[in-house]
Enzyme design. Structure first.
Site, PDB file in Angstrom:
ATOM      1  N   ARG A 228     -30.368 -69.203  26.904  1.00  0.00           N
ATOM      2  CA  ARG A 228     -30.813 -68.055  26.109  1.00  0.00           C
ATOM      3  C   ARG A 228     -29.925 -66.870  26.468  1.00  0.00           C
ATOM      4  O   ARG A 228     -29.543 -66.695  27.630  1.00  0.00           O
ATOM      5  CB  ARG A 228     -32.280 -67.700  26.414  1.00  0.00           C
ATOM      6  CG  ARG A 228     -33.298 -68.587  25.709  1.00  0.00           C
ATOM      7  CD  ARG A 228     -33.319 -68.392  24.193  1.00  0.00           C
ATOM      8  NE  ARG A 228     -34.328 -69.217  23.521  1.00  0.00           N
ATOM      9  CZ  ARG A 228     -34.074 -70.375  22.923  1.00  0.00           C
ATOM     10  NH1 ARG A 228     -32.861 -70.891  22.928  1.00  0.00           N
ATOM     11  NH2 ARG A 228     -35.052 -71.037  22.307  1.00  0.00           N
ATOM     12  N   HIS A 276     -25.204 -70.605  18.051  1.00  0.00           N
ATOM     13  CA  HIS A 276     -26.501 -71.221  18.394  1.00  0.00           C
ATOM     14  C   HIS A 276     -26.646 -72.590  17.723  1.00  0.00           C
ATOM     15  O   HIS A 276     -27.601 -72.840  16.991  1.00  0.00           O
ATOM     16  CB  HIS A 276     -27.682 -70.302  18.029  1.00  0.00           C
ATOM     17  CG  HIS A 276     -28.943 -70.674  18.776  1.00  0.00           C
ATOM     18  ND1 HIS A 276     -29.900 -69.774  19.164  1.00  0.00           N
ATOM     19  CD2 HIS A 276     -29.401 -71.881  19.208  1.00  0.00           C
ATOM     20  CE1 HIS A 276     -30.892 -70.393  19.786  1.00  0.00           C
ATOM     21  NE2 HIS A 276     -30.597 -71.686  19.831  1.00  0.00           N
TER      22      HIS A 276
HETATM   23  P1  NAP Z   1     -37.604 -77.170  30.596  1.00  0.00           P
HETATM   24  O1  NAP Z   1     -37.730 -78.658  30.540  1.00  0.00           O
HETATM   25  O2  NAP Z   1     -38.820 -76.315  30.575  1.00  0.00           O
HETATM   26  O3  NAP Z   1     -36.765 -76.869  31.926  1.00  0.00           O
HETATM   27  C1  NAP Z   1     -36.590 -75.608  32.435  1.00  0.00           C
HETATM   28  C2  NAP Z   1     -35.887 -75.718  33.783  1.00  0.00           C
HETATM   29  O4  NAP Z   1     -35.637 -74.389  34.287  1.00  0.00           O
HETATM   30  C3  NAP Z   1     -36.740 -76.426  34.838  1.00  0.00           C
HETATM   31  O5  NAP Z   1     -35.920 -77.207  35.663  1.00  0.00           O
HETATM   32  C4  NAP Z   1     -37.334 -75.269  35.618  1.00  0.00           C
HETATM   33  O6  NAP Z   1     -37.663 -75.562  36.964  1.00  0.00           O
HETATM   34  C5  NAP Z   1     -36.186 -74.283  35.592  1.00  0.00           C
HETATM   35  N1  NAP Z   1     -36.662 -72.928  35.852  1.00  0.00           N
HETATM   36  C6  NAP Z   1     -37.502 -72.173  35.096  1.00  0.00           C
HETATM   37  N2  NAP Z   1     -37.718 -70.983  35.679  1.00  0.00           N
HETATM   38  C7  NAP Z   1     -36.995 -70.983  36.831  1.00  0.00           C
HETATM   39  C8  NAP Z   1     -36.817 -70.045  37.864  1.00  0.00           C
HETATM   40  N3  NAP Z   1     -37.430 -68.855  37.855  1.00  0.00           N
HETATM   41  N4  NAP Z   1     -36.017 -70.382  38.895  1.00  0.00           N
HETATM   42  C9  NAP Z   1     -35.416 -71.591  38.938  1.00  0.00           C
HETATM   43  N5  NAP Z   1     -35.534 -72.536  37.962  1.00  0.00           N
HETATM   44  C10 NAP Z   1     -36.328 -72.223  36.927  1.00  0.00           C
HETATM   45  O7  NAP Z   1     -36.670 -76.651  29.435  1.00  0.00           O
HETATM   46  P2  NAP Z   1     -35.592 -77.487  28.582  1.00  0.00           P
HETATM   47  O8  NAP Z   1     -36.273 -78.333  27.587  1.00  0.00           O
HETATM   48  O9  NAP Z   1     -34.651 -78.147  29.527  1.00  0.00           O
HETATM   49  O10 NAP Z   1     -34.856 -76.289  27.807  1.00  0.00           O
HETATM   50  C11 NAP Z   1     -34.185 -75.265  28.515  1.00  0.00           C
HETATM   51  C12 NAP Z   1     -33.839 -74.124  27.579  1.00  0.00           C
HETATM   52  O11 NAP Z   1     -32.766 -74.499  26.713  1.00  0.00           O
HETATM   53  C13 NAP Z   1     -34.927 -73.747  26.588  1.00  0.00           C
HETATM   54  O12 NAP Z   1     -35.925 -72.936  27.196  1.00  0.00           O
HETATM   55  C14 NAP Z   1     -34.168 -72.996  25.536  1.00  0.00           C
HETATM   56  O13 NAP Z   1     -34.104 -71.630  25.895  1.00  0.00           O
HETATM   57  C15 NAP Z   1     -32.761 -73.611  25.608  1.00  0.00           C
HETATM   58  N6  NAP Z   1     -32.376 -74.342  24.378  1.00  0.00           N
HETATM   59  C16 NAP Z   1     -31.264 -73.958  23.695  1.00  0.00           C
HETATM   60  C17 NAP Z   1     -30.866 -74.659  22.572  1.00  0.00           C
HETATM   61  C18 NAP Z   1     -29.607 -74.292  21.840  1.00  0.00           C
HETATM   62  O14 NAP Z   1     -29.338 -74.821  20.759  1.00  0.00           O
HETATM   63  N7  NAP Z   1     -28.775 -73.416  22.370  1.00  0.00           N
HETATM   64  C19 NAP Z   1     -31.607 -75.754  22.122  1.00  0.00           C
HETATM   65  C20 NAP Z   1     -32.748 -76.106  22.827  1.00  0.00           C
HETATM   66  C21 NAP Z   1     -33.120 -75.405  23.964  1.00  0.00           C
HETATM   67  P3  NAP Z   1     -38.810 -76.649  37.308  1.00  0.00           P
HETATM   68  O15 NAP Z   1     -38.216 -77.983  36.913  1.00  0.00           O
HETATM   69  O16 NAP Z   1     -38.979 -76.526  38.763  1.00  0.00           O
HETATM   70  O17 NAP Z   1     -40.002 -76.273  36.485  1.00  0.00           O
END
Ligand code: NAP
Length: 313
Positions: A228, A276
């Site tokens: 993001r 994006h």
């Molecule tokens: P997710 O499964 O919720 O994983 C989030 C990861 O971030 C987890 O490993 C979490 O730790 C870690 N995290 C969160 N807060 C943290 C903190 N304060 N300190 C350290 N680590 C932290 O999310 P996801 O499905 O992988 O997606 C990630 C992000 O990708 C989405 O939220 C979205 O913003 C982005 N995205 C972008 C696109 C694009 O087209 N550009 C598409 C889809 C998604 P834990 O494992 O310990 O909980």
């Protein structure tokens, strides 16, 4: 029981999603009453809403017996603070979204790793002989080891890179050095010749990359942000690029999208902008994941990938 499901995607998405959701329901033996628009159903009858932040449902108050809001996106920052939503909120985890992100990360990392640009833009007569290091000699850090970060970290490790990952809770991923929590951040950044951001946007992660933390990266580091836009302090990044501490940034996400024409990222020599498109939820691969959640609602089981509203992801 036959769950009543409201599709809360954009009107233009309805035909495509209806077809895939019905196919997936048939494949999983689910009978559901699928309504494609809010005006097609009495709100009090709805068991679950397939939710899109850009769709017609934003006030959940009339949906009195709702048992789940199934977000169509992985990112939930636009809905997580919605006080009208009392039912569990889930984020999207589906194979197409994960594969697309892995493709984007690997493609852009390999572009910069091999130095493809330099050879594509070579002038006639130019014949540079600077060979790239091997993948095994390049260190990559992935911040965020969720559905998308873990898959990307595994893919990069599979290509031979030295991969460090960082998350809130400590992970154990073969081939990836896993660090966690605030205490692990500095080491994670210090190992980021290439730094990939796959964190959600929350209060704790906004501006995580700022003037101070950017200094913890190795000199000449490169950043890849498909997470993001607000994970990065834009001004601090521009300053780090201008000073050379950060050599290049490949950015897919921005504080304001589309990225305004006057934003300095467009013309900065060390910045690549992609619109994006790193990944997207795909109806053909996501319908099965949504139907699996609806089956759990029918069977009275807890939903998967439930968002912790207090933590914001
Ligand atoms: P997710 O499964 O919720 O994983 C989030 C990861 O971030 C987890 O490993 C979490 O730790 C870690 N995290 C969160 N807060 C943290 C903190 N304060 N300190 C350290 N680590 C932290 O999310 P996801 O499905 O992988 O997606 C990630 C992000 O990708 C989405 O939220 C979205 O913003 C982005 N995205 C972008 C696109 C694009 O087209 N550009 C598409 C889809 C998604 P834990 O494992 O310990 O909980």
């Amino acid at each position: 029981m036959t769950p009543v499901i409201l599709f809360g995607g954009r009107p233009a998405q309805r035909d495509l999603w209806r077809a895939h959701l019905l196919d997936a329901a048939a494949a999983q033996g689910l009978t559901m009453d699928l309504r494609m628009a809010p005006e097609d159903v009495a709100p009090g009858d709805v068991d679950a809403i397939i939710y899109n932040p850009e769709g017609p449902v934003q006030d959940f108050t009339p949906y009195a017996k709702l048992r789940g809001a199934l977000n169509m996106w992985a990112g939930v920052e636009q809905v997580v603070g919605n006080k009208t939503l009392k039912a569990p909120l889930t984020r999207m985890v589906e194979p197409g979204l994960t594969l697309g992100m892995t493709d984007w990360v690997v493609a852009h990392v390999m572009r910069r790793h091999v130095g493809i640009d330099r050879h594509l833009t070579m002038a006639p007569g130019d014949w540079p002989q600077d060979h790239p290091p091997l993948a095994r000699d390049r260190r990559i850090t992935v911040l965020g080891l969720g559905a998308l970060g873990e898959a990307s970290a595994r893919a990069l490790s599979g290509l031979g890179f030295q991969v460090t990952g960082w998350s809130r809770r400590k992970k154990d991923i073969p081939g990836v050095r896993c660090l966690a929590g605030p205490a692990g951040l500095r080491d994670a950044l210090a190992a980021g010749d290439f730094l990939v951001l796959l964190l959600p946007l929350t209060e704790a992660t906004e501006n995580l990359l700022n003037a101070r933390t950017l200094r913890d990266l190795p000199e000449g580091a490169e950043i890849f942000n498909p997470g993001r836009g607000a994970l990065i302090d834009d001004d601090a990044l521009m300053a780090a690029l201008a000073g050379g501490h950060v050599a290049h940034a490949t950015l897919d996400v921005f504080r304001q999208e589309p990225l305004p024409r006057e934003h300095p990222f467009w013309d900065a020599p060390g910045v690549t902008v992609t619109p994006h498109i790193a990944s997207v939820t795909r109806a053909d691969t996501a319908a099965g994941a949504l139907v699996a959640q609806i089956v759990r609602i029918r069977d009275g089981l807890p939903l998967l990938h439930v968002v912790d509203r207090a933590r914001g992801y």
